[in-house]
Design an enzyme around this catalytic site. Structure first.
Site, PDB file in Angstrom:
ATOM      1  N   CYS A  93      -2.335   0.570  10.059  1.00 58.92           N
ATOM      2  CA  CYS A  93      -3.499  -0.180   9.549  1.00 58.92           C
ATOM      3  C   CYS A  93      -4.323  -0.839  10.642  1.00 58.92           C
ATOM      4  O   CYS A  93      -5.411  -1.338  10.381  1.00 58.92           O
ATOM      5  CB  CYS A  93      -3.059  -1.209   8.531  1.00 58.92           C
ATOM      6  SG  CYS A  93      -1.902  -2.371   9.180  1.00 58.92           S
ATOM      7  N   HIS A 118       0.837  -1.205   0.000  1.00 59.32           N
ATOM      8  CA  HIS A 118       0.000   0.000   0.000  1.00 59.32           C
ATOM      9  C   HIS A 118       0.873   1.257   0.000  1.00 59.32           C
ATOM     10  O   HIS A 118       2.035   1.203   0.415  1.00 59.32           O
ATOM     11  CB  HIS A 118      -0.847   0.051   1.285  1.00 59.32           C
ATOM     12  CG  HIS A 118      -1.942  -0.958   1.373  1.00 59.32           C
ATOM     13  ND1 HIS A 118      -2.085  -1.798   2.448  1.00 59.32           N
ATOM     14  CD2 HIS A 118      -2.961  -1.243   0.532  1.00 59.32           C
ATOM     15  CE1 HIS A 118      -3.149  -2.572   2.263  1.00 59.32           C
ATOM     16  NE2 HIS A 118      -3.693  -2.260   1.106  1.00 59.32           N
TER      17      HIS A 118
HETATM   18  N1  LIG Z   1      -3.101  -0.797   5.514  1.00 59.34           N
HETATM   19  C1  LIG Z   1      -2.325  -1.857   5.663  1.00 59.34           C
HETATM   20  O1  LIG Z   1      -1.116  -1.732   5.735  1.00 59.34           O
HETATM   21  N2  LIG Z   1      -2.901  -3.050   5.690  1.00 59.34           N
HETATM   22  C2  LIG Z   1      -2.213  -4.270   5.829  1.00 59.34           C
HETATM   23  C3  LIG Z   1      -3.002  -5.383   5.244  1.00 59.34           C
HETATM   24  C4  LIG Z   1      -2.305  -6.680   5.347  1.00 59.34           C
HETATM   25  C5  LIG Z   1      -3.116  -7.854   4.846  1.00 59.34           C
HETATM   26  N3  LIG Z   1      -2.410  -9.072   5.088  1.00 59.34           N
HETATM   27  C6  LIG Z   1      -3.406  -7.727   3.362  1.00 59.34           C
HETATM   28  O2  LIG Z   1      -2.611  -8.219   2.569  1.00 59.34           O
HETATM   29  O3  LIG Z   1      -4.428  -7.160   2.981  1.00 59.34           O
END
Ligand SMILES: NC(=O)NCCC[C@H](N)C(=O)O
Length: 258
Positions: free
Chosen positions: A248, A163
């Protein structure tokens, strides 16, 4: 007075099955993850944040990463349509939580996809990462939702990390910080400060000059402390194994209209 409310979501018992895209899968210790999550929530509370738990989504391994499901601008909550299909069921509970808080609710619609982790707000500028999870239609819909409210939406390419906010976040004074090898175009950000560690690029603004950071970025913590910030650290190793970061694990609501 600005509100200091933060949405959080308890980790799913299936957390270890969460998605990994840019890193090798490592075994997640679910018990330790629970303890780390509690400590993260406590750090928010200790700095004056009222934490609001979104209904858990036990069937969704990545649901603890609540930031990806909603983007706030003023009192408007834009419910996302996550780029990963396995994460789409996460949004229903979040929609209910923000509606209960009195937010005006808007949505990203098919064919748009957008993850909250791709959106970085610096004042009224809203940077949006166009990458693996957020597509062009998602960027257009974000513009349509927030530009009429006074946002300036700037789209930036993201190819080296999951992201936009895996690569850059911003200090309270608006300086964008990031780890250069992970950023496609550092020159897109005015007032950019390079930091020595990848996870050093992730800060949550707790209020004033206090920053919440992961314990995995000690050199950056030292650099930012030396620049007059107060750094609070939490160990989030189990979430980092799933490409999560401090940002997140919560959604900060600073401008609720209530
Ligand atoms: N905003 C973020 O950094 N989100 C992390 C999401 C990690 C989750 N394992 C994903 O791949 O969607």
């Amino acid at each position: 007075m600005p509100s200091k409310k933060a949405l959080v979501r308890r980790p799913s018992p299936r957390l270890a099955d969460g998605l990994v895209t840019h890193i090798e899968r490592e075994k997640v210790d679910i018990g330790l993850a629970g303890e780390q999550w509690e400590a993260y929530v406590e750090a928010l509370r200790a700095h004056g944040w009222e934490t609001i738990e979104v209904e858990p989504a036990d069937d969704c391994p990545d649901s603890v990463f609540v930031e990806d499901t909603v983007v706030m601008f003023r009192n408007v909550a834009l419910i996302t349509r996550p780029g990963a299909e396995s994460r789409r069921a996460e949004t229903a509970g979040v929609e209910e939580a923000v509606a209960r808080l009195g937010c005006s609710v808007n949505w990203i619609w098919e064919p748009g996809t957008l993850d909250g982790g791709d959106v970085l707000k610096v004042g009224d500028t809203v940077y949006v990462g166009r990458g693996g999870r957020t597509n062009a239609a998602g960027v257009q819909q974000l513009r349509a939702a927030f530009e009429p409210l006074g946002a300036r939406v700037v789209a930036v390419p993201v190819s080296r990390v999951l992201h936009l906010k895996s690569a850059v976040t911003a200090l309270p004074d608006g300086t964008v910080i990031g780890h250069i090898p992970k950023i496609d175009r550092p020159s897109l950000f005015p007032g950019f400060l390079s930091v020595p560690e990848e996870s050093g690029a992730h800060v949550v603004l707790l209020g004033g000059s206090t920053l919440l950071m992961a314990a995995s970025a000690p050199k950056t913590a030292e650099l930012l402390t030396d620049l007059g910030h107060t750094v609070v650290t939490v160990d989030i190793s189990e979430f980092e194994k799933l490409e999560g970061c401090v940002t997140c694990l919560s959604v900060r609501l600073r401008e609720l209209y209530a």
